[in-house]
Design a protein around this motif. Structure first.
Motif, PDB file in Angstrom:
ATOM      1  N   ASP A   1      39.470  45.211  50.173  1.00  0.00           N
ATOM      2  CA  ASP A   1      39.336  45.626  48.764  1.00  0.00           C
ATOM      3  C   ASP A   1      38.513  44.622  47.971  1.00  0.00           C
ATOM      4  N   GLN A   2      38.638  43.354  48.304  1.00  0.00           N
ATOM      5  CA  GLN A   2      37.987  42.297  47.524  1.00  0.00           C
ATOM      6  C   GLN A   2      36.693  41.790  48.167  1.00  0.00           C
TER       7      GLN A   2
ATOM      8  N   LYS B   1      41.312  36.696  43.565  1.00  0.00           N
ATOM      9  CA  LYS B   1      40.916  37.793  44.460  1.00  0.00           C
ATOM     10  C   LYS B   1      42.165  38.420  45.093  1.00  0.00           C
TER      11      LYS B   1
ATOM     12  N   ILE C   1      43.885  43.788  51.373  1.00  0.00           N
ATOM     13  CA  ILE C   1      43.443  43.031  50.190  1.00  0.00           C
ATOM     14  C   ILE C   1      42.030  42.491  50.427  1.00  0.00           C
TER      15      ILE C   1
ATOM     16  N   ASN D   1      45.531  46.283  43.230  1.00  0.00           N
ATOM     17  CA  ASN D   1      44.856  47.525  43.640  1.00  0.00           C
ATOM     18  C   ASN D   1      45.611  48.237  44.759  1.00  0.00           C
TER      19      ASN D   1
ATOM     20  N   ALA E   1      44.147  40.372  42.468  1.00  0.00           N
ATOM     21  CA  ALA E   1      43.450  41.613  42.093  1.00  0.00           C
ATOM     22  C   ALA E   1      43.585  42.648  43.221  1.00  0.00           C
ATOM     23  N   GLY E   2      43.424  42.172  44.457  1.00  0.00           N
ATOM     24  CA  GLY E   2      43.537  43.082  45.601  1.00  0.00           C
ATOM     25  C   GLY E   2      44.950  43.614  45.758  1.00  0.00           C
TER      26      GLY E   2
END
Ligand code: GLN
Length: 249
Positions: free
Chosen positions: A61-62, A226, A58, A233, A229-230
């Protein structure tokens, strides 16, 4: 012309420095590492597990960095409240209303539940209903399992709730016969069984429904967004499933 270019480059460097682009935030992630396969240590004593690797993914990714630190489970939420850490990644039940008053949780990342673990060969305890007022039941301090053991003792259904700092000690005590049962999370019980086959077994049905979340300080919406969102994803791009296969199969 040279002066103009130098001036522009200097301005760009100042902007980069002020906006922090080029450097990323570093967040302290805390856990209690006797909770395999979520939170454990490798052969070198380094923190690892599903929670650690999912949080690392995560972070990448962020665009932020993480550093991991372990402590007692009962110290985790106070550390966030005191501003001494940023994220809890500890198989923590995000559905607990008392916890929700103290920290904010991410979206759920794992659905779980508690079970009763007894010594292999114990044919007396076939479910939680077979616990009696002369028995001792162990679990970990300030966890949902610990709360359940305390509730059983308070209601007189067992003699004593043995509340310990670490789950590996709880499991050792039921193997040694110091306690009659342990209340522990189902996937963690399975992990201890796989590490020590023939020593302990799960009896009865799952006692409750839990969903784990990552925890941050109350109101830290920026970090929570964050993480969410991560996490989305990682679920969408297959990383979650890869980590799940690695740690649970
Ligand atoms: N899932 C349980 C809880 O939230 C246990 C967590 C743990 O021991 N790491 O309390």
């Amino acid at each position: 012309m040279k002066k103009v270019i130098t001036l522009m480059l200097s301005l760009m460097l100042c902007v980069a420095f002020m906006t922090g682009c080029g450097s990323s935030d570093v967040y302290k992630v805390i856990t209690e590492p006797t909770f395999p396969p979520f939170d454990t240590t490798d052969e070198n004593g380094e923190l690892t597990g599903f929670d650690m690797e999912l949080m690392q993914a995560i972070a990448e990714d962020q665009g932020f960095e993480v550093e991991f630190e372990s402590m007692g489970f009962d110290a985790l939420i106070p550390a966030i409240q005191a501003g001494n850490a940023d994220i809890i990644a500890a198989g923590m039940n995000a559905m607990d209303p008392d916890r929700q008053k103290k920290v904010d949780f991410s979206d759920y990342y794992y659905d779980s539940g508690l079970v009763v673990l007894v010594k292999e060969g114990n044919n007396t305890i076939k479910s939680i209903d077979d616990l009696t007022s002369d028995m001792k039941v162990a679990s970990q301090i300030q966890t949902t399992g610990g709360d359940k053991a305390n509730e059983l003792a308070k209601d007189g259904k067992i003699k004593e709730a043995v509340i310990l700092d670490q789950f590996d000690t709880c499991v050792l005590q039921v193997i040694n016969g110091d306690v009659d049962a342990v209340i522990i999370d189902l996937p963690v019980a399975k992990s201890y069984i796989s590490k020590q086959p023939g020593k302990v077994k799960i009896v009865g049905d799952t006692l409750n429904a839990e969903s784990y979340g990552f925890a941050v300080a109350k109101g830290n919406k920026e970090l929570l967004d964050k993480i969410n969102a991560g996490l989305k994803n990682m679920k969408d791009n297959g990383t979650y499933d890869e980590l799940y296969d690695k740690w649970f199969n």
